[in-house]
Scaffold this motif. Sequence first.
Motif, mmCIF file in Angstrom:
data_model
loop_
_atom_site.group_PDB
_atom_site.id
_atom_site.type_symbol
_atom_site.label_atom_id
_atom_site.label_comp_id
_atom_site.label_asym_id
_atom_site.label_seq_id
_atom_site.Cartn_x
_atom_site.Cartn_y
_atom_site.Cartn_z
ATOM 1 N N SER A 19 0.841 -1.197 0.000
ATOM 2 C CA SER A 19 0.000 0.000 0.000
ATOM 3 C C SER A 19 0.877 1.248 0.000
ATOM 4 C CB SER A 19 -0.906 0.007 1.238
ATOM 5 O OG SER A 19 -0.112 0.094 2.408
ATOM 6 N N LEU A 20 0.343 2.330 -0.534
ATOM 7 C CA LEU A 20 1.046 3.618 -0.489
ATOM 8 C C LEU A 20 0.028 4.678 -0.105
ATOM 9 C CD1 LEU A 20 3.791 5.031 -1.042
ATOM 10 C CD2 LEU A 20 2.922 5.567 -3.311
ATOM 11 N N GLY A 79 3.475 0.585 2.656
ATOM 12 C CA GLY A 79 3.166 -0.610 3.444
ATOM 13 C C GLY A 79 2.929 -0.249 4.909
ATOM 14 N N GLY A 80 2.381 0.934 5.132
ATOM 15 C CA GLY A 80 2.086 1.384 6.490
ATOM 16 C C GLY A 80 3.276 1.993 7.226
ATOM 17 N N GLU A 81 4.452 1.955 6.573
ATOM 18 C CA GLU A 81 5.667 2.417 7.230
ATOM 19 C C GLU A 81 6.011 3.828 6.763
ATOM 20 O OE1 GLU A 81 10.404 1.135 7.278
ATOM 21 O OE2 GLU A 81 8.930 -0.181 6.325
ATOM 22 N N ASP A 82 6.293 4.709 7.702
ATOM 23 C CA ASP A 82 6.681 6.089 7.384
ATOM 24 C C ASP A 82 7.959 6.079 6.547
ATOM 25 O OD1 ASP A 82 7.299 8.745 7.290
ATOM 26 O OD2 ASP A 82 7.048 9.107 9.441
ATOM 27 N N LEU A 90 16.749 3.152 -1.223
ATOM 28 C CA LEU A 90 15.843 2.038 -0.967
ATOM 29 C C LEU A 90 14.407 2.434 -1.326
ATOM 30 C CD1 LEU A 90 15.854 -0.820 0.129
ATOM 31 C CD2 LEU A 90 15.370 0.105 2.409
ATOM 32 N N LEU A 91 14.054 3.677 -0.952
ATOM 33 C CA LEU A 91 12.708 4.171 -1.257
ATOM 34 C C LEU A 91 12.456 4.155 -2.759
ATOM 35 C CD1 LEU A 91 10.090 5.467 -0.158
ATOM 36 C CD2 LEU A 91 11.169 7.696 -0.496
ATOM 37 N N ARG A 92 13.461 4.586 -3.529
ATOM 38 C CA ARG A 92 13.289 4.640 -4.993
ATOM 39 C C ARG A 92 13.309 3.258 -5.631
ATOM 40 N NH1 ARG A 92 16.959 9.891 -5.852
ATOM 41 N NH2 ARG A 92 15.619 11.294 -4.693
ATOM 42 N N GLN A 93 13.925 2.300 -4.941
ATOM 43 C CA GLN A 93 13.824 0.923 -5.434
ATOM 44 C C GLN A 93 12.416 0.385 -5.188
ATOM 45 O OE1 GLN A 93 16.876 -1.896 -4.117
ATOM 46 N NE2 GLN A 93 18.276 -0.173 -3.935
ATOM 47 N N ARG A 94 11.874 0.739 -4.041
ATOM 48 C CA ARG A 94 10.555 0.198 -3.681
ATOM 49 C C ARG A 94 9.432 0.876 -4.435
ATOM 50 N NH1 ARG A 94 11.140 -0.517 2.881
ATOM 51 N NH2 ARG A 94 12.676 -2.189 2.791
ATOM 52 N N ILE A 95 9.653 2.155 -4.768
ATOM 53 C CA ILE A 95 8.645 2.887 -5.529
ATOM 54 C C ILE A 95 9.248 3.273 -6.863
ATOM 55 C CG2 ILE A 95 7.058 4.832 -5.548
ATOM 56 C CD1 ILE A 95 7.228 4.981 -2.539
ATOM 57 N N GLY A 96 8.978 2.474 -7.899
ATOM 58 C CA GLY A 96 9.536 2.722 -9.226
ATOM 59 C C GLY A 96 8.740 3.795 -9.945
ATOM 60 N N MET A 97 9.394 4.463 -10.887
ATOM 61 C CA MET A 97 8.680 5.518 -11.615
ATOM 62 C C MET A 97 9.020 5.489 -13.091
ATOM 63 S SD MET A 97 8.224 9.442 -10.472
ATOM 64 C CE MET A 97 7.335 10.632 -11.485
ATOM 65 N N VAL A 98 8.017 5.734 -13.911
ATOM 66 C CA VAL A 98 8.193 5.800 -15.357
ATOM 67 C C VAL A 98 7.663 7.158 -15.819
ATOM 68 C CG1 VAL A 98 7.760 4.657 -17.558
ATOM 69 C CG2 VAL A 98 7.829 3.302 -15.466
ATOM 70 N N PHE A 99 8.407 7.783 -16.737
ATOM 71 C CA PHE A 99 8.123 9.163 -17.125
ATOM 72 C C PHE A 99 7.603 9.257 -18.553
ATOM 73 C CE2 PHE A 99 11.556 8.845 -14.091
ATOM 74 C CZ PHE A 99 11.248 9.800 -13.129
ATOM 75 N N GLN A 172 7.585 -2.249 -5.120
ATOM 76 C CA GLN A 172 6.304 -2.620 -4.504
ATOM 77 C C GLN A 172 5.180 -1.728 -5.021
ATOM 78 O OE1 GLN A 172 7.949 -2.075 -0.495
ATOM 79 N NE2 GLN A 172 7.412 -4.200 -0.118
ATOM 80 N N VAL A 173 5.574 -0.601 -5.576
ATOM 81 C CA VAL A 173 4.614 0.349 -6.149
ATOM 82 C C VAL A 173 5.231 0.912 -7.423
ATOM 83 C CG1 VAL A 173 3.375 2.530 -5.806
ATOM 84 C CG2 VAL A 173 3.776 1.015 -3.853
#
Length: 256
Positions: A19-20, A79-82, A90-99, A172-173
């Motif tokens: 979740s995000l 995932g409920g974690e701040d 690590l954050l950018r690995q977990r939340i990928g982005m495409v432009f 994850q997102v």
Amino acid sequence: MTTPDLAVPPGSQQYEGASLEARDIRMRFGPVEVLRGADLAAQAGEVVCIVGPSGSGKSTLLRCLNGLETRTSGDVLLGGEDTSAMDINLLRQRIGMVFQHFNLFPHKTALQNITLALCNVKKIPKDRAAGIALQRLRDVGLADRAGHRPTQLSGGQQQRVAIARALAMEPQVMLFDEVTSALDPELVKGVLRLMADLARGGMTMIVVTHEMGFARQVADRVVFMDAGVVVESGPPEQIFDAPRSPRLKKFLSQVL
Ligand code: ADP
Ligand code: MG
């Protein structure tokens, strides 16, 4: 409005989404507050589409979610974690982005574009990275283009490489910012199909898009942003067929 045919055989790939949630996000560029308390939530495996006029803060909100932009205030929970204490890489690995503009390295092949981050960021050995990259290219239907450079690929193929590159990091997102806006019309469908396939595989996705047919068909929820806030959100049928706010009604009358 033409609704693209997004029916594809279910993909083999299954994803572990998380979740995000974004709470009361504020962001200013100098004197201008471009996000004025935006809220957004996607449950694990959900697809949330963000629509709204140009300049309403959609891209800025996405960029705040994965730390590409530093918000003035507000919380982002993965995932409920701040996420504020999380390592930015690590954050950018977990939340990928495409432009919109694929941002591929022009002098590298499709395969190398994917292995680069795997080797540099994830510290995966070269030969294993190549295996992963090839598998991801296969997932997006481009295994036979592994050795091609971006200029040797169509815009749609380049965008699929960019998606494969993001997927290789096992996010994850996934965040998508108008990823079909720069494509020739006949190439849009292939990319939308791939995204629909990811959605079916359980990926958590937040998608800024002008493709209202995609939003209607694939989104679990549609969020309408205007002037830095979320004005209205709900299931696609509610947003498109029974809009409540005058601003959303006006926006829909302009785009549909
Ligand atoms: P959207 O994606 O909905 O079109 P953006 O998030 O790109 O909107 O932009 C929201 C507002 O923030 C716009 O008024 C834009 O001009 C402004 N903005 C975006 N990025 C910057 C920046 N780096 N510096 C100053 N202003 C910016
Ligand atoms: Mg934008």
